[in-house]
Write a protein that holds these residues in place. Structure first.
Motif, PDB file in Angstrom:
ATOM      1  N   ASP A  40      18.575 -56.034  17.864  1.00 18.17           N
ATOM      2  CA  ASP A  40      17.897 -55.709  19.017  1.00 18.17           C
ATOM      3  C   ASP A  40      16.838 -54.712  18.972  1.00 18.17           C
ATOM      4  O   ASP A  40      15.822 -54.726  19.769  1.00 18.17           O
ATOM      5  N   ILE A  41      16.845 -53.792  17.869  1.00 20.26           N
ATOM      6  CA  ILE A  41      15.872 -52.848  18.035  1.00 20.26           C
ATOM      7  C   ILE A  41      14.481 -53.521  17.422  1.00 20.26           C
ATOM      8  O   ILE A  41      13.344 -53.313  17.887  1.00 20.26           O
ATOM      9  N   ASP A  42      14.429 -54.461  16.407  1.00 18.13           N
ATOM     10  CA  ASP A  42      13.393 -55.473  16.202  1.00 18.13           C
ATOM     11  C   ASP A  42      12.947 -56.108  17.300  1.00 18.13           C
ATOM     12  O   ASP A  42      11.609 -56.178  17.560  1.00 18.13           O
ATOM     13  N   LYS A  43      13.697 -56.688  18.105  1.00 16.41           N
ATOM     14  CA  LYS A  43      12.918 -57.285  19.387  1.00 16.41           C
ATOM     15  C   LYS A  43      12.345 -56.349  20.373  1.00 16.41           C
ATOM     16  O   LYS A  43      11.335 -56.766  20.878  1.00 16.41           O
ATOM     17  N   ALA A  44      13.153 -55.221  20.431  1.00 18.49           N
ATOM     18  CA  ALA A  44      12.401 -54.187  21.409  1.00 18.49           C
ATOM     19  C   ALA A  44      10.945 -53.909  20.762  1.00 18.49           C
ATOM     20  O   ALA A  44       9.888 -53.791  21.490  1.00 18.49           O
ATOM     21  N   ILE A  45      10.971 -53.686  19.423  1.00 18.70           N
ATOM     22  CA  ILE A  45       9.397 -53.422  18.820  1.00 18.70           C
ATOM     23  C   ILE A  45       8.604 -54.441  19.083  1.00 18.70           C
ATOM     24  O   ILE A  45       7.474 -54.179  19.288  1.00 18.70           O
ATOM     25  N   VAL A  46       8.885 -55.550  18.589  1.00 16.95           N
ATOM     26  CA  VAL A  46       8.284 -56.701  18.975  1.00 16.95           C
ATOM     27  C   VAL A  46       7.569 -56.889  20.657  1.00 16.95           C
ATOM     28  O   VAL A  46       6.292 -56.981  20.534  1.00 16.95           O
ATOM     29  N   SER A  47       8.476 -56.578  21.308  1.00 20.65           N
ATOM     30  CA  SER A  47       8.009 -56.780  22.907  1.00 20.65           C
ATOM     31  C   SER A  47       7.182 -55.527  23.146  1.00 20.65           C
ATOM     32  O   SER A  47       6.015 -55.709  23.781  1.00 20.65           O
ATOM     33  N   ALA A  48       7.302 -54.263  22.636  1.00 20.31           N
ATOM     34  CA  ALA A  48       6.291 -53.163  22.790  1.00 20.31           C
ATOM     35  C   ALA A  48       5.201 -53.251  22.280  1.00 20.31           C
ATOM     36  O   ALA A  48       4.150 -52.941  22.868  1.00 20.31           O
ATOM     37  N   GLU A  49       5.192 -53.802  21.091  1.00 17.20           N
ATOM     38  CA  GLU A  49       3.997 -54.026  20.149  1.00 17.20           C
ATOM     39  C   GLU A  49       2.989 -55.050  21.122  1.00 17.20           C
ATOM     40  O   GLU A  49       1.798 -54.823  21.540  1.00 17.20           O
ATOM     41  N   ALA A  50       3.526 -56.161  21.616  1.00 16.27           N
ATOM     42  CA  ALA A  50       2.986 -57.078  22.430  1.00 16.27           C
ATOM     43  C   ALA A  50       2.495 -56.544  23.806  1.00 16.27           C
ATOM     44  O   ALA A  50       1.241 -56.941  24.136  1.00 16.27           O
ATOM     45  N   ALA A  51       3.074 -55.782  24.455  1.00 13.19           N
ATOM     46  CA  ALA A  51       2.780 -55.104  25.581  1.00 13.19           C
ATOM     47  C   ALA A  51       1.754 -53.923  25.375  1.00 13.19           C
ATOM     48  O   ALA A  51       1.074 -53.555  26.422  1.00 13.19           O
ATOM     49  N   PHE A  52       1.618 -53.240  24.418  1.00 11.97           N
ATOM     50  CA  PHE A  52       0.656 -52.239  24.096  1.00 11.97           C
ATOM     51  C   PHE A  52      -0.679 -52.329  24.490  1.00 11.97           C
ATOM     52  O   PHE A  52      -1.198 -51.444  25.275  1.00 11.97           O
ATOM     53  N   ALA A  53      -1.589 -53.534  24.052  1.00 17.32           N
ATOM     54  CA  ALA A  53      -2.787 -53.830  24.286  1.00 17.32           C
ATOM     55  C   ALA A  53      -3.400 -53.615  25.969  1.00 17.32           C
ATOM     56  O   ALA A  53      -4.069 -53.048  26.395  1.00 17.32           O
ATOM     57  N   SER A  54      -2.427 -54.386  26.443  1.00 15.32           N
ATOM     58  CA  SER A  54      -2.533 -54.326  27.912  1.00 15.32           C
ATOM     59  C   SER A  54      -2.190 -53.181  28.728  1.00 15.32           C
ATOM     60  O   SER A  54      -2.843 -52.475  29.477  1.00 15.32           O
ATOM     61  N   TRP A  55      -1.148 -52.337  28.222  1.00 15.73           N
ATOM     62  CA  TRP A  55      -0.913 -51.113  28.895  1.00 15.73           C
ATOM     63  C   TRP A  55      -2.032 -50.278  28.437  1.00 15.73           C
ATOM     64  O   TRP A  55      -2.322 -49.385  29.218  1.00 15.73           O
ATOM     65  N   ALA A  56      -2.342 -50.195  27.317  1.00 20.24           N
ATOM     66  CA  ALA A  56      -3.472 -49.231  26.737  1.00 20.24           C
ATOM     67  C   ALA A  56      -4.640 -49.098  27.748  1.00 20.24           C
ATOM     68  O   ALA A  56      -5.423 -48.393  27.469  1.00 20.24           O
ATOM     69  N   SER A  57      -5.210 -50.460  27.971  1.00 23.01           N
ATOM     70  CA  SER A  57      -6.286 -50.660  28.532  1.00 23.01           C
ATOM     71  C   SER A  57      -6.204 -50.407  30.178  1.00 23.01           C
ATOM     72  O   SER A  57      -7.089 -50.419  30.892  1.00 23.01           O
ATOM     73  N   LYS A  58      -4.971 -50.003  30.682  1.00 25.47           N
ATOM     74  CA  LYS A  58      -5.167 -49.531  31.987  1.00 25.47           C
ATOM     75  C   LYS A  58      -5.358 -48.039  32.244  1.00 25.47           C
ATOM     76  O   LYS A  58      -4.925 -47.210  31.500  1.00 25.47           O
ATOM     77  N   THR A  59      -5.675 -47.836  33.459  1.00 28.50           N
ATOM     78  CA  THR A  59      -6.120 -46.217  33.688  1.00 28.50           C
ATOM     79  C   THR A  59      -4.702 -45.792  34.191  1.00 28.50           C
ATOM     80  O   THR A  59      -3.928 -46.284  34.184  1.00 28.50           O
TER      81      THR A  59
END
Length: 66
Positions: A40-59
């Protein structure tokens, strides 16, 4: 709540494990919560890493609206 929140969705722990939540006032069990496994933790980490670029580019204003 007996679910984990992974990839924007509520899901049951892979092995279905739960742990007791105790009242700080008297120690009695007042509920249960899902216990995340390594999978479950590995799945959450993969999901967070995938979402990070999009999230980081937002104001900050765009993040607030989420």
């Amino acid at each position: 709540m007996n679910h984990l929140w992974i990839d924007g969705k509520a899901c049951i722990a892979t092995d279905g494990a739960l742990y007791d939540i105790h009242s700080p006032a008297d120690g009695r069990v007042i509920g249960q919560a899902a216990a995340a496994s390594r999978a479950d933790i590995d799945k959450a980490i993969v999901s967070a890493e995938a979402a990070f670029a999009s999230w980081a580019s937002k104001t900050a204003y765009e993040r607030e609206a989420t």
